[in-house]
Design an enzyme around this catalytic site. Structure first.
Site, PDB file in Angstrom:
ATOM      1  N   TYR A 250       2.205 -10.585 -40.734  1.00 31.80           N
ATOM      2  CA  TYR A 250       2.283  -9.216 -40.248  1.00 31.80           C
ATOM      3  C   TYR A 250       0.932  -8.637 -39.868  1.00 31.80           C
ATOM      4  CZ  TYR A 250       7.156  -8.256 -40.006  1.00 31.80           C
ATOM      5  OH  TYR A 250       8.453  -8.259 -39.572  1.00 31.80           O
ATOM      6  N   HIS A 408       8.663  -5.989 -46.211  1.00 29.77           N
ATOM      7  CA  HIS A 408       8.712  -7.379 -45.754  1.00 29.77           C
ATOM      8  C   HIS A 408       8.381  -8.358 -46.877  1.00 29.77           C
ATOM      9  CE1 HIS A 408       9.465  -6.407 -41.605  1.00 29.77           C
ATOM     10  NE2 HIS A 408       8.433  -5.589 -41.560  1.00 29.77           N
TER      11      HIS A 408
END
Length: 560
Positions: A250, A408
């Site tokens: 990410y 996440h």
């Protein structure tokens, strides 16, 4: 009286037009463009990157302008709007470098097409509980659109007439700014990669039009009180070592807004010394991200992540070139650039391309063993990486013992993975989705991402009582972290150790991993010691997702 009135007017306008000046200024300047033109035939990687961008843009010019109505995530319309912002940025940069007005005309025509459509749009009809943009199903994609388009607009701004600029700003950009700073101000102020993209996009546009208010909001939050904004993102999203709490995959995506906006700040307000902020945290961000990669340039799939994403994606290309220029030349960054085989077209990319061309030998990637702390205070566990060897034959063992990683994150403390001889041998499952595949829920995360991919059993760590850590409760998992025990790198025996004491009630876990590479061994070996203690009776599963065959064991393994 006239002189006094004129002074008052100038004094009033100055704070709001502080940054208005020569264009372009946020990504490339006219001087840099001249240097690139003069260097194209000297540095092959610069020439290759320029020609590739030109080929892509010439194709876009031949195809013409198309601005479709909003569509499903991952569908044709979604991908077309993404391609439009990429094409606009490319055309803007090419106009700056070549001076060919057809590129500027393309950007103008595209923005006029959006000016016709954008004021008529409401919230995206297919947001599926996400914060809707207007062109895209989520505001995240809209913010990326503004980042790229701000660069394009900056490049052609002086070429446009005052009436053209007013038309575009009134019918496109003003609507987007209101969407971000008013309708979705909570996202703007959120400490999260969505917030990062939003503040970066508004701040970059603010520099283009010389709006100090927008720049201040981007830096300090919509209320300009420092509780949100770019600087607070830098304060809270990274450990003191620069490790990103959601993991390498990410931050690979968020590297673009962090480095592109920082570059815009540095170019327009060098007195802020943004690249020195928090002890040079952006440099640490780039280095910590690049130091997690496998020797072939692939990112380890920690948390929600693809198992095939690598440093060739555009985020790492942007950050690698800018970090190389802003923080100094480094052989490993040059090795990363060799894997990427492209540079960005500004002074940072020019510097990398020049050093690649003049190097006697292109270095191979040779990161050493390293440990990163996790959490903004560096006291929430960490990530350990043991390495032996160099280049593609390097052996790398990784253990995760930090924070959960927000939305996440996976329930995977003390998880480890092993990369050897060019492939993932003990692997992480990563995420469950098909990116940009419209029939697969528009490329969104699938239900299996929650039901399996995030769960403890999908990872290489002990599962207790057939339950996931923190019983699969993300809010509870975000409150705790694993604990660093010790880390020793160097020599023929390297070792790291960590504890998990807050993820299963009444259960204490400790994992110690050795990476041993001695002369009498034909290959490095991994020794894994996993201790689990409890005063109560539990069932324990020790999954190892091994990409290979079990050859021998001293255990008497039999079916239950």
């Amino acid at each position: 009286m006239r002189k006094f009135s004129l002074f008052i007017i100038i004094l009033f306008l100055l704070p709001f037009m502080l940054f208005a000046g020569e264009h372009p200024s946020i990504f490339i300047t006219s001087q840099e463009a001249a240097e690139i033109r003069a260097s194209l035939d000297k540095y092959p990687l610069l020439k290759k990157s320029f020609e590739n961008l030109k080929t892509q843009t010439e194709k876009a010019l031949r195809q013409g302008i198309e601005v479709p109505p909003p569509g499903e995530a991952g569908g044709y319309e979604h991908e077309k709007h993404k391609q439009n912002y990429r094409d606009m940025q490319a055309a803007g940069v090419l106009y700056t470098i070549t001076g060919n007005e057809k590129y500027a005309q393309f950007v103008k025509d595209m923005l006029f097409a959006y000016a016709e459509m954008y004021p008529k749009l409401g919230p995206h009809p297919l947001s599926h509980k996400q914060r809707p943009g207007k062109l895209f199903h989520q505001t995240l994609n809209e913010t990326v659109w503004l980042v790229y388009t701000s660069i394009a607009y900056d490049c052609i701004s002086d070429w446009l007439s005052a009436d053209d600029r007013k038309h575009i700003e009134t019918n496109v950009f003003d609507h987007i700014i209101e969407l971000f700073t008013v309708e979705h101000s909570d996202v703007f102020n959120r400490i999260h990669n969505h917030g990062t993209w939003m503040v970066a996009s508004v701040g970059m546009y603010g520099y283009v039009i010389g709006d100090k208010n927008l720049v201040e909001m981007a830096l300090y939050g919509t209320k300009k009180d420092g509780k949100g904004g770019f600087l607070k993102q830098l304060d809270l999203l990274f450990s003191p070592d620069g490790y990103y709490l959601e993991g390498p995959y990410y931050i690979r995506y968020a590297l673009r807004p962090f480095f592109l906006y920082a570059e815009a700040v540095e170019r327009n307000e060098p007195q802020r010394k943004i690249f020195e902020y928090r002890d040079g945290i952006l440099g640490k961000v780039h280095y910590s991200t690049m130091q997690t990669v496998f020797s072939n340039g692939t990112f380890p799939p920690i948390n929600d992540a693809s198992r095939s994403m690598d440093v060739r994606s555009i985020g790492p290309v942007v950050s690698n070139d800018i970090a190389y220029q802003r923080y100094g030349a480094n052989k490993n960054l040059l090795a990363i650039a060799a894997i990427q085989d492209q540079v960005i077209l500004n002074k940072a990319g020019l510097m990398v391309a020049k050093d690649m061309a003049t190097a006697d030998v292109i270095p191979e990637l040779a990161w050493k063993s390293v440990e990163f702390t996790d959490g903004h205070d560096g006291k929430q566990g960490g990530l350990g990486i043991l390495r032996s060897g160099t280049g593609e034959k390097q052996t790398m063992a990784l253990m995760k013992y930090g924070t959960h990683g927000l939305g996440h994150g996976h329930f995977d403390k003390l998880h480890f993975s092993l990369f050897d001889q060019g492939s993932q041998v003990v692997f992480d499952y990563g995420f469950s989705r098909w990116i940009n595949m419209e029939p697969k829920f528009g490329g969104r995360y699938l239900p299996e991402n929650d039901s399996y991919a995030k769960q403890t059993i999908a990872h290489n760590t002990v599962t207790v009582d057939q339950k996931s850590q923190n019983f699969g409760n993300r809010k509870e998992a975000d409150k705790v972290a694993a604990e660093r025990h010790f880390f020793h790198a160097g020599g023929d025996v390297q070792v790291m150790s960590a504890r998990s004491t807050k993820h299963y009630p009444g259960v204490q876990m400790q994992r110690t991993l050795f990476l041993v590479d001695q002369e009498k061994l034909t290959q490095p070996i991994v020794v894994d010691l996993f201790r689990v203690e409890s005063t109560d009776e539990h069932s324990y599963d020790y999954p190892i997702h091994f990409h290979g065959q079990l050859i021998t064991t001293i255990l008497n393994i039999r079916p239950p």
